[in-house]
Motif scaffolding. Sequence first.
Motif, PDB file in Angstrom:
ATOM      1  N   ASP A 125       0.850  -1.185   0.000  1.00  0.00           N
ATOM      2  CA  ASP A 125       0.000   0.000   0.000  1.00  0.00           C
ATOM      3  C   ASP A 125       0.889   1.240   0.000  1.00  0.00           C
ATOM      4  O   ASP A 125       2.026   1.198   0.477  1.00  0.00           O
ATOM      5  CB  ASP A 125      -0.908   0.008   1.238  1.00  0.00           C
ATOM      6  CG  ASP A 125      -2.099   0.944   1.098  1.00  0.00           C
ATOM      7  OD1 ASP A 125      -2.330   1.462  -0.020  1.00  0.00           O
ATOM      8  OD2 ASP A 125      -2.791   1.169   2.102  1.00  0.00           O
ATOM      9  N   VAL A 126       0.367   2.308  -0.550  1.00  0.00           N
ATOM     10  CA  VAL A 126       1.058   3.588  -0.553  1.00  0.00           C
ATOM     11  C   VAL A 126       0.158   4.573   0.166  1.00  0.00           C
ATOM     12  O   VAL A 126      -1.005   4.735  -0.196  1.00  0.00           O
ATOM     13  CB  VAL A 126       1.343   4.079  -1.992  1.00  0.00           C
ATOM     14  CG1 VAL A 126       2.067   5.416  -1.965  1.00  0.00           C
ATOM     15  CG2 VAL A 126       2.128   3.038  -2.773  1.00  0.00           C
ATOM     16  N   GLU A 127       0.698   5.197   1.192  1.00  0.00           N
ATOM     17  CA  GLU A 127      -0.044   6.201   1.938  1.00  0.00           C
ATOM     18  C   GLU A 127       0.638   7.537   1.708  1.00  0.00           C
ATOM     19  O   GLU A 127       1.609   7.611   0.961  1.00  0.00           O
ATOM     20  CB  GLU A 127      -0.112   5.786   3.405  1.00  0.00           C
ATOM     21  CG  GLU A 127      -0.888   4.468   3.553  1.00  0.00           C
ATOM     22  CD  GLU A 127      -0.824   3.878   4.944  1.00  0.00           C
ATOM     23  OE1 GLU A 127      -0.058   4.394   5.784  1.00  0.00           O
ATOM     24  OE2 GLU A 127      -1.534   2.888   5.178  1.00  0.00           O
ATOM     25  N   GLU A 128       0.147   8.583   2.326  1.00  0.00           N
ATOM     26  CA  GLU A 128       0.644   9.939   2.050  1.00  0.00           C
ATOM     27  C   GLU A 128       2.159  10.029   1.975  1.00  0.00           C
ATOM     28  O   GLU A 128       2.712  10.461   0.979  1.00  0.00           O
ATOM     29  CB  GLU A 128       0.126  10.909   3.108  1.00  0.00           C
ATOM     30  CG  GLU A 128      -1.284  11.344   2.859  1.00  0.00           C
ATOM     31  CD  GLU A 128      -1.704  12.399   3.857  1.00  0.00           C
ATOM     32  OE1 GLU A 128      -0.867  13.225   4.262  1.00  0.00           O
ATOM     33  OE2 GLU A 128      -2.877  12.377   4.233  1.00  0.00           O
ATOM     34  N   CYS A 129       2.823   9.655   3.031  1.00  0.00           N
ATOM     35  CA  CYS A 129       4.274   9.805   3.085  1.00  0.00           C
ATOM     36  C   CYS A 129       4.918   8.510   3.567  1.00  0.00           C
ATOM     37  O   CYS A 129       5.939   8.527   4.242  1.00  0.00           O
ATOM     38  CB  CYS A 129       4.626  10.972   4.009  1.00  0.00           C
ATOM     39  SG  CYS A 129       6.281  11.636   3.724  1.00  0.00           S
ATOM     40  N   SER A 130       4.289   7.388   3.221  1.00  0.00           N
ATOM     41  CA  SER A 130       4.829   6.113   3.665  1.00  0.00           C
ATOM     42  C   SER A 130       4.420   4.984   2.720  1.00  0.00           C
ATOM     43  O   SER A 130       3.488   5.112   1.933  1.00  0.00           O
ATOM     44  CB  SER A 130       4.372   5.794   5.089  1.00  0.00           C
ATOM     45  OG  SER A 130       2.988   5.592   5.142  1.00  0.00           O
ATOM     46  N   LEU A 131       5.165   3.911   2.827  1.00  0.00           N
ATOM     47  CA  LEU A 131       4.891   2.689   2.076  1.00  0.00           C
ATOM     48  C   LEU A 131       4.624   1.573   3.071  1.00  0.00           C
ATOM     49  O   LEU A 131       5.340   1.451   4.073  1.00  0.00           O
ATOM     50  CB  LEU A 131       6.113   2.291   1.238  1.00  0.00           C
ATOM     51  CG  LEU A 131       6.609   3.284   0.206  1.00  0.00           C
ATOM     52  CD1 LEU A 131       7.986   2.874  -0.292  1.00  0.00           C
ATOM     53  CD2 LEU A 131       5.624   3.369  -0.945  1.00  0.00           C
ATOM     54  N   VAL A 132       3.620   0.763   2.797  1.00  0.00           N
ATOM     55  CA  VAL A 132       3.394  -0.453   3.577  1.00  0.00           C
ATOM     56  C   VAL A 132       4.003  -1.574   2.759  1.00  0.00           C
ATOM     57  O   VAL A 132       3.658  -1.754   1.588  1.00  0.00           O
ATOM     58  CB  VAL A 132       1.892  -0.695   3.836  1.00  0.00           C
ATOM     59  CG1 VAL A 132       1.684  -1.990   4.605  1.00  0.00           C
ATOM     60  CG2 VAL A 132       1.292   0.491   4.589  1.00  0.00           C
ATOM     61  N   VAL A 133       4.967  -2.298   3.362  1.00  0.00           N
ATOM     62  CA  VAL A 133       5.746  -3.279   2.610  1.00  0.00           C
ATOM     63  C   VAL A 133       5.856  -4.603   3.360  1.00  0.00           C
ATOM     64  O   VAL A 133       5.633  -4.675   4.558  1.00  0.00           O
ATOM     65  CB  VAL A 133       7.168  -2.749   2.316  1.00  0.00           C
ATOM     66  CG1 VAL A 133       7.125  -1.450   1.528  1.00  0.00           C
ATOM     67  CG2 VAL A 133       7.990  -2.578   3.587  1.00  0.00           C
ATOM     68  N   ARG A 134       6.239  -5.608   2.608  1.00  0.00           N
ATOM     69  CA  ARG A 134       6.683  -6.890   3.166  1.00  0.00           C
ATOM     70  C   ARG A 134       8.021  -7.204   2.526  1.00  0.00           C
ATOM     71  O   ARG A 134       8.248  -6.877   1.367  1.00  0.00           O
ATOM     72  CB  ARG A 134       5.691  -8.005   2.866  1.00  0.00           C
ATOM     73  CG  ARG A 134       4.423  -7.889   3.683  1.00  0.00           C
ATOM     74  CD  ARG A 134       3.590  -9.156   3.544  1.00  0.00           C
ATOM     75  NE  ARG A 134       2.238  -8.909   3.989  1.00  0.00           N
ATOM     76  CZ  ARG A 134       1.793  -9.171   5.207  1.00  0.00           C
ATOM     77  NH1 ARG A 134       2.588  -9.695   6.094  1.00  0.00           N
ATOM     78  NH2 ARG A 134       0.535  -8.914   5.528  1.00  0.00           N
ATOM     79  N   GLY A 135       8.895  -7.828   3.291  1.00  0.00           N
ATOM     80  CA  GLY A 135      10.175  -8.254   2.760  1.00  0.00           C
ATOM     81  C   GLY A 135      11.374  -7.566   3.380  1.00  0.00           C
ATOM     82  O   GLY A 135      12.510  -7.893   3.051  1.00  0.00           O
ATOM     83  N   ILE A 136      11.156  -6.633   4.294  1.00  0.00           N
ATOM     84  CA  ILE A 136      12.299  -5.936   4.895  1.00  0.00           C
ATOM     85  C   ILE A 136      12.680  -6.624   6.201  1.00  0.00           C
ATOM     86  O   ILE A 136      11.824  -6.932   7.032  1.00  0.00           O
ATOM     87  CB  ILE A 136      12.023  -4.424   5.098  1.00  0.00           C
ATOM     88  CG1 ILE A 136      13.314  -3.694   5.430  1.00  0.00           C
ATOM     89  CG2 ILE A 136      10.930  -4.186   6.123  1.00  0.00           C
ATOM     90  CD1 ILE A 136      13.228  -2.198   5.258  1.00  0.00           C
TER      91      ILE A 136
END
Length: 175
Positions: A125-136
């Motif tokens: 997901d992409v939010e205003e000033c952030s990314l929601v990620v998997r894999g880090i």
Amino acid sequence: MPTVGTSIRGLGELCCKPIGRVVRDEPVPEQVPRGREAVIAYGEELMKRRARIVLEKEYCEGLRGARKGMLLWVIWVADRAPGGEDAPITVRPFMDEALPVTGVFLTRSPARPCPLGLSLVYVEDVEECSLVVRGIDAYHNTPVLDIKVYSHGLDSPQEVMRRARSGEELAETAR
């Protein structure tokens, strides 16, 4: 966010200002287990969990065009690992005494002269000033130095091997 600085032998000080940080909603244990299987299982569990990469306000525009489903490289600082001039140059992979001592640059050890981490992440997901990620595989509040798009044509291991083989063939033909 403070500048991350580390002394580089022969080059003096290298300073990088983080562009953001990793935020995890659920805590993860920071004590890494020993042994190949345990370390791999720990890393896989950490990478399965969702994390948020929150950018500093001045870098929000740098996410313009980001979308769900993208693959991105995230470069981060292993700020909890011993690093810099005191870091070992050889280690035992996976902290396993049964494995031979190996040069740190041929391992995934976070304890290294320049303690940087590199993760290939999937954007959920992409939010205003952030990314929601998997894999880090970074901890909560880990400083993020940069984000780069994954390019199949440049980053794919298969493409790298294909180009390497093509280069070998060209070199043989030129002789």
